[in-house]
Design a protein around this motif. Structure first.
Motif, short mmCIF file in Angstrom:
data_model
loop_
_atom_site.label_atom_id
_atom_site.label_comp_id
_atom_site.label_asym_id
_atom_site.label_seq_id
_atom_site.Cartn_x
_atom_site.Cartn_y
_atom_site.Cartn_z
N ALA A 49 0.82 -1.21 0.00
CA ALA A 49 0.00 0.00 0.00
C ALA A 49 0.86 1.26 0.00
N THR A 50 1.84 1.28 -0.89
CA THR A 50 2.75 2.42 -0.93
C THR A 50 2.41 3.39 -2.05
N GLY A 51 1.30 3.26 -2.70
CA GLY A 51 0.95 4.16 -3.79
C GLY A 51 -0.09 3.53 -4.69
N ARG A 52 -0.17 4.05 -5.90
CA ARG A 52 -1.21 3.61 -6.83
C ARG A 52 -0.71 2.54 -7.80
N ARG A 53 0.50 2.11 -7.62
CA ARG A 53 1.03 1.09 -8.53
C ARG A 53 0.50 -0.29 -8.18
N GLY A 54 0.57 -1.19 -9.16
CA GLY A 54 0.10 -2.55 -8.93
C GLY A 54 0.30 -3.39 -10.17
N PHE A 55 -0.41 -4.50 -10.24
CA PHE A 55 -0.25 -5.43 -11.35
C PHE A 55 -1.59 -6.09 -11.65
N TRP A 56 -1.67 -6.75 -12.78
CA TRP A 56 -2.88 -7.47 -13.19
C TRP A 56 -2.71 -8.96 -12.86
N ALA A 57 -3.69 -9.53 -12.20
CA ALA A 57 -3.65 -10.95 -11.83
C ALA A 57 -4.64 -11.73 -12.68
N SER A 194 -3.99 -6.16 -23.85
CA SER A 194 -3.49 -5.46 -25.04
C SER A 194 -1.98 -5.33 -25.09
N ARG A 195 -1.35 -5.10 -23.97
CA ARG A 195 0.11 -5.01 -23.92
C ARG A 195 0.57 -5.60 -22.60
N ILE A 196 1.63 -6.42 -22.64
CA ILE A 196 2.21 -6.98 -21.42
C ILE A 196 3.72 -6.82 -21.51
N ASP A 197 4.30 -6.21 -20.50
CA ASP A 197 5.75 -6.00 -20.47
C ASP A 197 6.47 -7.05 -19.63
N LEU A 302 7.89 -5.79 -8.13
CA LEU A 302 8.13 -5.30 -9.48
C LEU A 302 7.31 -4.04 -9.76
N ALA A 303 6.07 -4.03 -9.31
CA ALA A 303 5.22 -2.86 -9.51
C ALA A 303 5.79 -1.63 -8.80
N ARG A 304 6.43 -1.83 -7.66
CA ARG A 304 7.01 -0.71 -6.91
C ARG A 304 8.28 -0.19 -7.53
N PRO A 307 9.44 1.16 -13.92
CA PRO A 307 8.78 2.40 -14.33
C PRO A 307 7.26 2.27 -14.25
N ASP A 308 6.59 3.38 -13.93
CA ASP A 308 5.17 3.29 -13.60
C ASP A 308 4.28 2.96 -14.80
N ASP A 309 4.83 3.01 -16.02
CA ASP A 309 4.02 2.63 -17.18
C ASP A 309 4.24 1.16 -17.57
#
Length: 378
Positions: A49-57, A194-197, A302-304, A307-309
């Motif tokens: 819970a350190t910000g708005r970043r995250g990942f798709w599960a 649509s896009r996965i890095d 990794l989300a933290r 880069p945020d994009d």
């Protein structure tokens, strides 16, 4: 003169409604195999819970039995097509649980009796469920001196195949059909995101990390693959130890592990996975087993740090139902010292898997294939 009271008491004129089959997209299934696939993806914020970043599960627990419904069905179908498995003949396989559900499903779909060789570590709830689905369970009583419970189960499978001519073993560890079964999952992810890095996968047999990555790199050539293993697993060159976590890790070296495909590997310990599972449950009402917790630890980091994009996809292989008496049981967790031990904010780093034995969350970017392909234990 119109009576105002009578006007008020008239029923309202009914609007014209669409036909029932036009109300929502249809999801009627005529066969059990149609229940598998098209699982959702869910946004998971950073577990710290350190910000708005995250990942798709990718929530593979929405399949009837979890992610291994896919290879369970696919391996049996391909064996039937090749003539390796004749109609009505038995299927025999080693499993710690999840593939057993997939093979029980395949047995019902295609009409094959299923024998599953497991060990005392399989949860009682899973044994009861597999028996209810019609599978026969064969439980080995002692581990192999070198390959542990996993090799003991495989040795028992070999004996059962000799005792029952015509029976078939899918051999999830070394069967390329295992990896191929995950191509539809990769296509689902590509369409959904649509896009996965970056793709984050737990590693056990090596099937889903290999199969998903091969297909996704057709769309996203620069996709980064991050593997998540268990402490005490020998897959990526650590010494094999008795493991509490099931569903990821291995005491042997499966041929389905595509070592060159990985960019880095993380080992996660049981207490760290438990913390993540419970965080997921409390904050997102979604979780699963050991693999889910371990993957969430790594994907969240990794989300933290990326880069945020960066678009990160993580595969959650199953749901929580089989873990009610382990991960989500305070008494069990206290007995194994799994509570109150969250992962660090960042992993330890080692330069080579042989540098030292890891006992907590650790990362390595030097991917080593411990055994040449032709020398994998039987």
């Amino acid at each position: 003169m119109i009576d105002a009271l009578s006007v008020r008491s008239r029923p309202p004129r009914r609007a014209l409604l669409p036909a029932p089959d036009q109300l929502i997209p249809t999801s009627t299934c005529h066969g059990l195999d149609q229940l598998v696939g098209n699982t959702p993806v869910l946004w998971i914020p950073d577990l710290h819970a350190t910000g708005r970043r995250g990942f798709w599960a990718k929530l593979e627990g929405h399949n009837p039995g979890g992610i291994k419904d896919r290879p369970g069905l696919h391996m049996i179908q391909r064996a039937r097509e090749r003539g390796d498995l004749l109609p009505g003949m038995p299927v025999v396989e080693s499993t710690s649980g999840t593939l057993g559900l997939g093979l029980a499903l395949a047995g019902l779909v295609h009409g094959h009796p299923v024998t599953l060789v497991t060990d005392p570590g399989m949860e009682p709830s899973m044994r009861h469920l597999l028996a209810a689905y019609g599978a026969r369970l064969d439980i080995v009583d002692r581990p192999h001196p070198d390959g542990g419970w996993q090799q003991a189960r495989r040795d028992r499978v070999t004996r059962l195949l000799a005792e029952h001519p015509g029976s078939y073993c899918p051999d999830q560890y070394h069967n390329p059909d295992n990896a191929d079964a995950y191509h539809p999952l990769a296509l689902e992810l590509a369409a959904q995101l649509s896009r996965i890095d970056v793709l984050v996968c737990s590693v056990g047999t090596g099937g889903h990390s290999a199969g998903i990555t091969r297909m996704l790199r057709e769309f996203f050539p620069h996709l980064r693959l991050v593997g998540v293993d268990a402490t005490g697993s020998t897959i990526f060159g650590q010494p094999a130890r008795t493991r509490l976590m099931r569903g990821l890790g291995s005491s042997i070296h499966p041929r389905n592990v595509d070592y060159p495909a990985f960019d880095d590997v993380h080992w996660v310990a049981p207490a760290e996975a438990v913390w993540a599972c419970r965080q997921l449950a409390a904050t997102r009402y979604v979780t699963g087993g050991w693999s889910v917790g371990a993957v969430a630890v790594v994907a969240s980091w990794l989300a933290r740090t990326l880069p945020d994009d960066t678009r990160i996809a993580a595969v959650f292989p199953d749901g929580p139902y089989r873990y009610a008496d382990t991960i989500y049981n305070d008494d069990y967790c206290r007995q194994h010292d799994l509570l109150g031990r969250p992962p660090a904010r960042r992993p330890d780093e080692i330069g080579h898997p042989s540098e030292r034995e890891v006992t907590r969350w650790t990362r390595c970017t030097n991917i080593v294939q411990p055994v040449a392909t032709g020398q994998v234990p039987a």
